[in-house]
Each structure stands twice: as C-alpha cells, then as structure tokens.
Design a protein around this motif. Structure first.
Motif, PDB file in Angstrom:
ATOM      1  N   GLY A 247       0.777  -1.212  -0.016  1.00 22.93           N
ATOM      2  CA  GLY A 247      -0.127   0.050   0.049  1.00 22.93           C
ATOM      3  C   GLY A 247       0.877   1.316   0.085  1.00 22.93           C
ATOM      4  O   GLY A 247       1.328   1.507  -1.249  1.00 22.93           O
TER       5      GLY A 247
ATOM      6  N   THR B 161      16.010   7.977  -0.183  1.00 23.46           N
ATOM      7  CA  THR B 161      14.808   7.105  -0.576  1.00 23.46           C
ATOM      8  C   THR B 161      13.744   7.900   0.275  1.00 23.46           C
ATOM      9  O   THR B 161      12.749   7.216   0.070  1.00 23.46           O
TER      10      THR B 161
ATOM     11  N   SER C 243      14.636  -0.171  -0.471  1.00 24.12           N
ATOM     12  CA  SER C 243      14.460  -0.560   1.081  1.00 24.12           C
ATOM     13  C   SER C 243      13.376   0.607   1.616  1.00 24.12           C
ATOM     14  O   SER C 243      13.330   1.844   1.353  1.00 24.12           O
ATOM     15  N   PRO C 244      12.557  -0.499   2.459  1.00 27.11           N
ATOM     16  CA  PRO C 244      11.565   0.307   3.182  1.00 27.11           C
ATOM     17  C   PRO C 244      11.914   0.973   4.553  1.00 27.11           C
ATOM     18  O   PRO C 244      11.174   1.584   5.314  1.00 27.11           O
TER      19      PRO C 244
ATOM     20  N   LYS D 223       3.607   4.932  -3.272  1.00 28.27           N
ATOM     21  CA  LYS D 223       4.505   6.201  -3.514  1.00 28.27           C
ATOM     22  C   LYS D 223       5.542   5.958  -4.565  1.00 28.27           C
ATOM     23  O   LYS D 223       5.681   6.914  -5.702  1.00 28.27           O
TER      24      LYS D 223
ATOM     25  N   VAL E 109       9.344   4.154   7.867  1.00 27.43           N
ATOM     26  CA  VAL E 109       8.814   5.470   7.656  1.00 27.43           C
ATOM     27  C   VAL E 109       7.499   5.452   8.380  1.00 27.43           C
ATOM     28  O   VAL E 109       7.064   6.539   8.867  1.00 27.43           O
TER      29      VAL E 109
ATOM     30  N   THR F 277       6.944  -2.564   9.873  1.00 28.61           N
ATOM     31  CA  THR F 277       8.225  -3.173   9.301  1.00 28.61           C
ATOM     32  C   THR F 277       9.039  -3.364  10.147  1.00 28.61           C
ATOM     33  O   THR F 277       9.593  -4.524  10.425  1.00 28.61           O
TER      34      THR F 277
ATOM     35  N   MET G 181      10.464   9.613   0.146  1.00 26.12           N
ATOM     36  CA  MET G 181       9.626  10.245  -0.830  1.00 26.12           C
ATOM     37  C   MET G 181       8.646  11.345  -0.289  1.00 26.12           C
ATOM     38  O   MET G 181       7.644  10.782   0.216  1.00 26.12           O
TER      39      MET G 181
ATOM     40  N   SER H 191       3.551  -7.510   2.683  1.00 26.62           N
ATOM     41  CA  SER H 191       3.148  -6.757   1.352  1.00 26.62           C
ATOM     42  C   SER H 191       3.796  -7.388   0.209  1.00 26.62           C
ATOM     43  O   SER H 191       3.309  -7.734  -0.974  1.00 26.62           O
TER      44      SER H 191
ATOM     45  N   PRO I 129       9.423  -0.218  -1.999  1.00 23.51           N
ATOM     46  CA  PRO I 129       9.690   0.103  -0.527  1.00 23.51           C
ATOM     47  C   PRO I 129       8.228  -0.219   0.384  1.00 23.51           C
ATOM     48  O   PRO I 129       7.832   0.697   1.003  1.00 23.51           O
ATOM     49  N   SER I 130       7.858  -1.475   0.370  1.00 23.25           N
ATOM     50  CA  SER I 130       6.814  -1.857   1.065  1.00 23.25           C
ATOM     51  C   SER I 130       7.352  -2.952   2.305  1.00 23.25           C
ATOM     52  O   SER I 130       8.336  -3.417   2.012  1.00 23.25           O
ATOM     53  N   ASN I 131       6.441  -3.187   2.938  1.00 22.32           N
ATOM     54  CA  ASN I 131       6.746  -3.860   4.166  1.00 22.32           C
ATOM     55  C   ASN I 131       7.100  -5.382   3.598  1.00 22.32           C
ATOM     56  O   ASN I 131       6.135  -6.118   2.908  1.00 22.32           O
TER      57      ASN I 131
HETATM   58  P1  GDP Z   1       0.787  -0.900   3.469  1.00 18.92           P
HETATM   59  O1  GDP Z   1       0.493  -2.202   2.669  1.00 18.92           O
HETATM   60  O2  GDP Z   1       0.008   0.130   3.450  1.00 18.92           O
HETATM   61  O3  GDP Z   1       1.537  -1.179   5.026  1.00 18.92           O
HETATM   62  O4  GDP Z   1       2.160  -0.422   2.847  1.00 18.92           O
HETATM   63  P2  GDP Z   1       3.456  -0.820   2.272  1.00 18.92           P
HETATM   64  O5  GDP Z   1       3.817  -2.367   2.902  1.00 18.92           O
HETATM   65  O6  GDP Z   1       3.590  -0.508   0.824  1.00 18.92           O
HETATM   66  O7  GDP Z   1       4.411   0.396   2.759  1.00 18.92           O
HETATM   67  C1  GDP Z   1       4.898   0.233   4.179  1.00 18.92           C
HETATM   68  C2  GDP Z   1       6.246   0.431   4.089  1.00 18.92           C
HETATM   69  O8  GDP Z   1       6.602   1.651   3.356  1.00 18.92           O
HETATM   70  C3  GDP Z   1       6.883   0.854   5.693  1.00 18.92           C
HETATM   71  O9  GDP Z   1       8.132  -0.007   5.795  1.00 18.92           O
HETATM   72  C4  GDP Z   1       7.580   2.066   5.310  1.00 18.92           C
HETATM   73  O10 GDP Z   1       8.852   2.119   6.059  1.00 18.92           O
HETATM   74  C5  GDP Z   1       7.953   2.120   3.524  1.00 18.92           C
HETATM   75  N1  GDP Z   1       7.571   3.695   3.324  1.00 18.92           N
HETATM   76  C6  GDP Z   1       6.678   4.562   3.468  1.00 18.92           C
HETATM   77  N2  GDP Z   1       6.934   5.814   2.906  1.00 18.92           N
HETATM   78  C7  GDP Z   1       8.312   5.669   2.181  1.00 18.92           C
HETATM   79  C8  GDP Z   1       9.298   6.353   1.702  1.00 18.92           C
HETATM   80  O11 GDP Z   1       8.866   7.573   1.455  1.00 18.92           O
HETATM   81  N3  GDP Z   1      10.560   5.891   1.193  1.00 18.92           N
HETATM   82  C9  GDP Z   1      10.847   4.656   1.748  1.00 18.92           C
HETATM   83  N4  GDP Z   1      12.128   3.977   1.121  1.00 18.92           N
HETATM   84  N5  GDP Z   1      10.075   4.057   2.348  1.00 18.92           N
HETATM   85  C10 GDP Z   1       8.989   4.285   2.771  1.00 18.92           C
END
Ligand code: GDP
Length: 316
Positions: free
Chosen positions: A12, A290, A229-230, A17, A237, A241, A292, A204, A198-200
C-alpha cells in the motif's frame, strides 16, 4: 531493441509512492503494478482490498496525503452514523471510499473477477498504468501472536499492530494462481526490471512472492530484480516493518530487508542514512535519498531505480 516492461511488486502506502513515481517516468504500457491482496478482507458485508485501493487512489491523485490511506476531501457521515448505532467502526471507511467497496462488492457478486473490477475502476479514474492483483484467488494473511492466530486487519487496524508477531501465514496461497497477465509479462522476454517497491517485506511483498510460480517466473524473466529499502535510518517511515523484524528475530535494518530477499536480489537501493550498515549485501547497492516526500522525490527515486536496473542489465 532494449526491453521495455517494468513489473513493480507493491503493497500500500510505501509501494504506492514509488509506483506513482514509476507511472510518471514511464509510458503507461511499460508499467505493470502487481498488488498484494493478502490484506484483503470482508467487513460490513463488503469486499475490501486495502493495497489495491491505496494504489488506485495514489495513481489517480485522489489519495489522502495525511493518513496515507483512503481518499482526500473525505467526509465521515457513514462512520459517525454506524458508530452511533453501535455498529463496527474500528476500520475507518470514509463516505467516498465506501463507494469503491460497495461497487467492488456488487461486481464481485455478479461474478466479475477482482482483476476485472480493478482494471475497470482504474480506467474510470483515469489511471493509465496497469494495476493487477497478484491473484484473483483468495489469499488471506494471518498473524500468530500471543493470542494465537488472528486475521491481518484485526492485528493491523483493530489492535494497531500492538501484538507481538511470532509468525505469518498466507491462508489459501498454495492454491492461488498468479494472475495470467503477470505471468505473461514475466515470460514475454521483454522485462526491463522487476522492482520490489519499498513496502513491508513480510505482509506486502512476501504474499506476492508466495504465490506458486511467482518467484520462479521472476527469476527466469531474465530481468534484473531491484528492491528499494522500506527502512530508512534503521526505522520504518510508517507502519510496523521494523517492529515486526525485531519480533521475528531479524535485524531491523536495510541490510535485514535485503537478506530477506537475498536469493532474488540483483540491485538494492538504500538511503544515505543506512550507508554504513550494508557491508554484507551481495546485490549491487545504490545509495541515494529514498524518503519520498514530494512528487519530485517519487519521480527521482523511480529514475534511480530504473537506472540501477539498466546498469545491471548491460554487460559488465
Ligand atoms: P501498507 O501495505 O499500506 O502497509 O504499505 P507498504 O507495505 O507498501 O508500505 C509500508 C512501508 O513503506 C513501511 O515499511 C515504510 O517504511 C515504507 N515507506 C513509506 N514511505 C516511504 C518512503 O518515502 N520511502 C521509503 N524508502 N519507504 C517508505
């Protein structure tokens, strides 16, 4: 001729992003976003797909920049009303957001697939890039904590990630078939890059990779696999995670995420803040900003990621 297709695996908020950045620097027919559906659930009689929804709202430019999920300019009459009636209000559904769940549920009940519904809604909201669920078959992420196994949204939203995570499971995944469009793309011989957004990793990206045949298809696509890397500065962020990594006995760091993907990874994009801790990563590392925050950050990181993939693809 150089290869054209970019296949991006996304959850997500963080994933969306970068997916937005990619969608702005690539022609629409060169991007396929693979969405995690392990977070999907049924609630108040509705079929809800949180990661698909975040991707849709983000790519359509109607996402809520404050919460990271849901729609902008949202109103909450439904939530207030259902709360006043003693109904379930722990999962926040705004009035505008609700329309998507009601409409998706109606169409699924008519026999349309999740991918058909997703692609039509994308078209109606003016999204040019393709967003494809990892599978049209049902997969449900479950979490084992001290209380035993619980549903993902119970853990994530109702209990706000408080329970300590001992184990994760993707119920139904062994029977799930990867969406045909994803397999066709990966087998086309035309894949420029596979991007792990950069997802969990645990909730994810790994549900997507757990679909039978997905890892093998990614590996045999011949394309460089590049992850962003997330983890920034040893912390997430947003979201659980880093907490989850510690609870699962892993190092909560950019290097820890790379280790998790190790057998797949050719390139890894990490933040300046983590530059010191990446000594043992076998993938080729690119150090950049990284985080955003702006639209330009999203586009720049998308370009850096594609450049890293292109450098890996060209003969060394
Ligand atoms: P969810 O499914 O809504 O939980 O979202 P995701 O798994 O796609 O994203 C969660 C991850 O996105 C977390 O580990 C955050 O650290 C990471 N994240 C959020 N914003 C940013 C960003 O701007 N840059 C990076 N590198 N990671 C980000």
């Amino acid at each position: 001729m150089s290869k054209r297709l970019v296949v991006a695996l996304s959850g997500g908020i963080g994933g969306a992003k970068l997916a937005l950045g990619l969608s702005r620097v690539l022609p629409a027919d060169e991007l396929l976003v693979v969405a995690n559906t392990g977070d999907d659930f049924e609630h108040l009689g509705l079929s809800i797909s949180p990661d698909i929804d975040t991707l849709i709202y983000t790519l359509a430019g109607i996402n809520n920049p404050v919460t990271g999920w849901g729609r902008r300019d949202e109103t909450w009459s439904f939530m207030e009303s259902i709360g006043a009636l003693g109904g379930e209000d722990w999962f926040r559904l705004g009035d505008r957001d609700l329309a998507l769940h009601v409409e998706r549920t109606r169409r699924l009940r008519l026999g349309q697939t999740l991918s058909e519904v997703t692609s039509d809604i994308c078209r109606r909201l003016g999204i040019a890039a393709r967003v494809v669920p990892m599978s049209d078959d049902r997969v449900r992420t479950r979490v084992r904590s001290e209380e035993g196994w619980i549903d993902f949204q119970d853990y994530f939203v109702r209990q706000q990630c408080r329970p300590v995570v001992h184990e994760l499971a993707f119920e139904g995944v062994t029977l799930a078939r990867p969406h045909a469009d994803i397999m066709a793309a990966l087998r086309s011989g035309d894949v420029r890059a596979v991007v792990l957004c950069p997802s969990n990793p645990f909730i994810s990206v790994e549900p997507i990779l757990a679909i039978p045949g997905m890892r093998e298809a990614i590996k045999s696509s011949g394309a460089p696999v590049v992850a962003v890397s997330p983890i920034i500065g040893g912390q997430a962020v947003k979201g659980p995670t880093a907490k989850m990594m510690r609870e699962l006995g892993l190092e909560a760091s950019a290097a820890g995420v790379a280790a998790r993907y190790s057998d797949l990874l050719d390139g890894y994009i990490v933040d300046h803040a983590d530059a010191d801790g990446i000594g043992n990563i076998s993938a080729r590392v690119t150090i950049t900003k990284t985080l955003m925050t702006s639209l330009q950050d999203r586009e720049t990181l998308a370009r850096v990621t594609l450049d890293a993939a292109d450098a890996l693809a060209s003969p060394r």
